[in-house]
Scaffold this active site. Structure first.
Site, mmCIF file in Angstrom:
data_model
loop_
_atom_site.group_PDB
_atom_site.id
_atom_site.type_symbol
_atom_site.label_atom_id
_atom_site.label_comp_id
_atom_site.label_asym_id
_atom_site.label_seq_id
_atom_site.Cartn_x
_atom_site.Cartn_y
_atom_site.Cartn_z
ATOM 1 C CG ASP A 128 77.795 95.783 -12.378
ATOM 2 O OD1 ASP A 128 78.037 94.590 -12.631
ATOM 3 O OD2 ASP A 128 77.578 96.200 -11.228
ATOM 4 C CG HIS A 169 78.609 91.622 -6.470
ATOM 5 N ND1 HIS A 169 77.461 92.284 -6.841
ATOM 6 C CD2 HIS A 169 78.328 90.997 -5.301
ATOM 7 C CE1 HIS A 169 76.522 92.076 -5.930
ATOM 8 N NE2 HIS A 169 77.015 91.300 -4.992
#
Length: 395
Positions: free
Chosen positions: A170, A140
Site C-alpha cells: 500500500d 488487499h
C-alpha cells in the site's frame, strides 16, 4: 514558516483507505493544496478509525487527512459531476483509487477531465493496475505482496509465510510510487505543457522491491525462499531473545562489526563463522548466539551495545520508539493544531529540507467540512448550495 516546496500545486483527491490518502498526505505536508472529494453517505473506512475529531464522535482521521480540505459530493448524481467538472479547471493533479473503469463510468475519468483541463495529471492507484487479467480483482496489501512473490520468503520455515506488520504494498508500493510518478509528471509538464495519466499498480510496485534478490534469481537461478537469504533469516542477521524475553536485532554483516559483536558476547572465536552461508553452520552459529544472549537481560545487553558500533540494536515497541532519543532528536513526532484550538500528537513528515520544511496546518477535519467554502469560491450562491444539499448532491 517558509511555504513548502509544492506550494501552488492543487490536488483533487478521490481516494480512500490508505494508499491514495497517504500519497496526498505527503503532498499536503510539502505544501500542496489537497482537496478530498468523498461520498456524503459512504464515508472512507479510515474515518472510522482513531484519531477522531476532538468531540470523540466526528469521524475525521486527524493524521491521514492532515492539512487537507474535505468536500462531500455524490458523484453518481449529474449535479455532483458538474461540480467536479467546474473544479477541475483549476486543479493540477487528480488522485483516484477506484477499480479500473469506475471513474470513466461516473464521467470523471482521465479522458473526460483532460477534455476540460488538458494539463491535468491524473494518477490511478489500484491493486493490479489498469490492464491485465487481474485488473478487476479485489485485493488487499497482503494479496499484492503474495502475488508479487514478496511474502513467499518473508517468515519462518517452521511456521510458513507471515504477514508484514506495516502495509508495504500500500505505502512503499502505492503511495510512494504515486508521489514519485506525480512529481515526475509535474516536471515533464513544466517543459512540455502536457498532462498525462499515471497507472500505479501496487502489485507492480511491490514486485519492483525485490531489488537484492531478483537479479540473482533471474540470472543465476537462485530462488529466494524462507530463511535462505542473508537478510531473511538465512544468516546470523536476525532477532535474538534476551534473558527476560525481550529481543535484540543483530545486523553486523560486515566482519568488523561481527567481530565486535562476538567479543561483546564473550565468544570472539565465532567471528569467522559470520561469513559462512552453509545452512548447517549458520544454524549452529545462530544457536551459539541464542545461548549467549540468553545470559543477560535486555537492559544489560542494551547498555553494552549502546557503547559500541556493531549494528546491534534493541527491538523496541512502538511506544518505546516514540521515546527513543534519536527519533525525538529528529523531530519525528509533532503536535498538530486542531481547528477547535486543541493539539493532536502525530507522526511527522520524514522529509528534511534546508529551505522549505514540511508544515502541518491542522489535523484532519470532518467529512464535508469545506463543502460550502469550496462551492462559494467556485461561484455558487448560498441558495444553489442549499438546493444541492436538499437533493443529497453535497453535504
Amino acid at each position: 514558516v517558509m511555504p513548502g516546496p509544492l506550494q501552488g500545486l492543487k490536488v483533487l483527491d478521490f481516494s480512500g483507505l490508505l494508499p491514495g490518502p497517504f500519497a496526498s498526505l505527503i503532498l499536503a505536508d510539502l505544501g500542496a493544496d489537497v482537496l478530498r472529494v468523498e461520498a456524503p453517505s459512504r464515508p472512507d473506512m479510515v474515518r472510522l478509525m482513531p484519531p477522531y475529531a476532538t468531540d470523540g464522535t466526528s469521524a475525521a482521521h486527524g493524521y491521514l487527512n492532515r492539512s487537507k480540505r474535505s468536500i462531500a459530493i455524490d458523484l453518481k448524481k449529474p449535479e455532483g459531476l458538474d461540480i467536479v467538472k467546474q473544479l477541475i479547471a483549476e486543479y493540477d493533479i487528480v488522485i483516484e483509487q477506484f477499480r479500473p473503469g469506475v471513474m470513466d463510468r461516473l464521467g470523471a475519468g482521465y479522458e473526460a477531465l483532460k477534455a476540460i483541463n488538458p494539463k491535468v495529471i491524473y494518477c490511478s492507484i489500484t491493486g493490479y493496475g489498469q490492464t491485465g487479467p487481474y485488473k478487476d480483482r479485489a485485493g488487499h496489501d497482503m494479496n499484492y505482496l503474495a502475488i508479487a512473490g514478496v511474502i513467499g520468503y518473508n517468515g519462518r520455515q517452521a511456521s510458513g509465510p507471515a504477514p508484514m506488520a506495516v502495509q508495504v504494498a500500500d505505502i512503499a508500493g502505492g503511495s510512494c510510487h504515486a508521489v514519485i510518478g506525480l512529481l515526475a509528471a509535474v516536471i515533464h509538464r513544466q517543459g512540455t505543457g502536457e498532462g498525462q495519466h499515471i497507472d500505479i499498480s501496487m502489485t507492480d510496485a511491490a514486485f519492483s522491491l525485490h531489488a537484492l534478490t531478483a537479479p540473482g534469481a533471474l540470472m543465476g537461478g537462485e530462488q529466494p525462499t524462507l530463511e535462505t537469504t542473508q537478510l531473511n533469516g538465512g544468516s546470523f542477521y536476525d532477532c535474538y531473545e534476551t534473558a527476560d524475553g525481550r529481543y535484540l536485532s543483530v545486523g553486523g554483516l560486515e566482519p568488523q562489526f561481527f567481530m565486535q559483536f562476538c567479543a561483546a558476547i564473550g565468544r570472539p572465536e565465532l567471528a569467522p563463522e559470520g561469513l559462512v552461508m552453509v545452512p548447517e553452520r549458520v544454524a549452529a552459529l545462530k544457536q551459539e548466539i541464542r545461548l549467549a544472549l540468553k545470559t543477560k537481560t535486555y537492559a544489560e545487553w542494551s547498555a553494552i551495545f549502546a557503547a559500541m558500533d556493531s549494528c546491534t540494536e534493541p527491538v523496541l515497541s512502538f511506544s518505546e520508539a516514540c521515546e527513543h532519543p534519536h527519533i525525538q532528536a529528529r523531530g519525528m513526532l509533532v503536535d498538530v493544531p486542531q481547528l477547535d484550538g486543541g493539539q493532536q500528537r502525530q507522526l511527522a513528515s520524514p522529509f528534511k529540507f534546508s529551505a522549505t520544511p514540511p508544515s502541518y496546518q491542522y489535523a484532519g477535519v470532518i467529512l464535508g467540512q469545506h463543502t460550502d467554502e469550496v462551492l462559494m469560491k467556485a461561484g455558487l450562491t448560498t441558495e444553489s448550495i442549499a438546493q444541492l444539499k436538499s437533493k443529497g448532491v453535497v453535504a
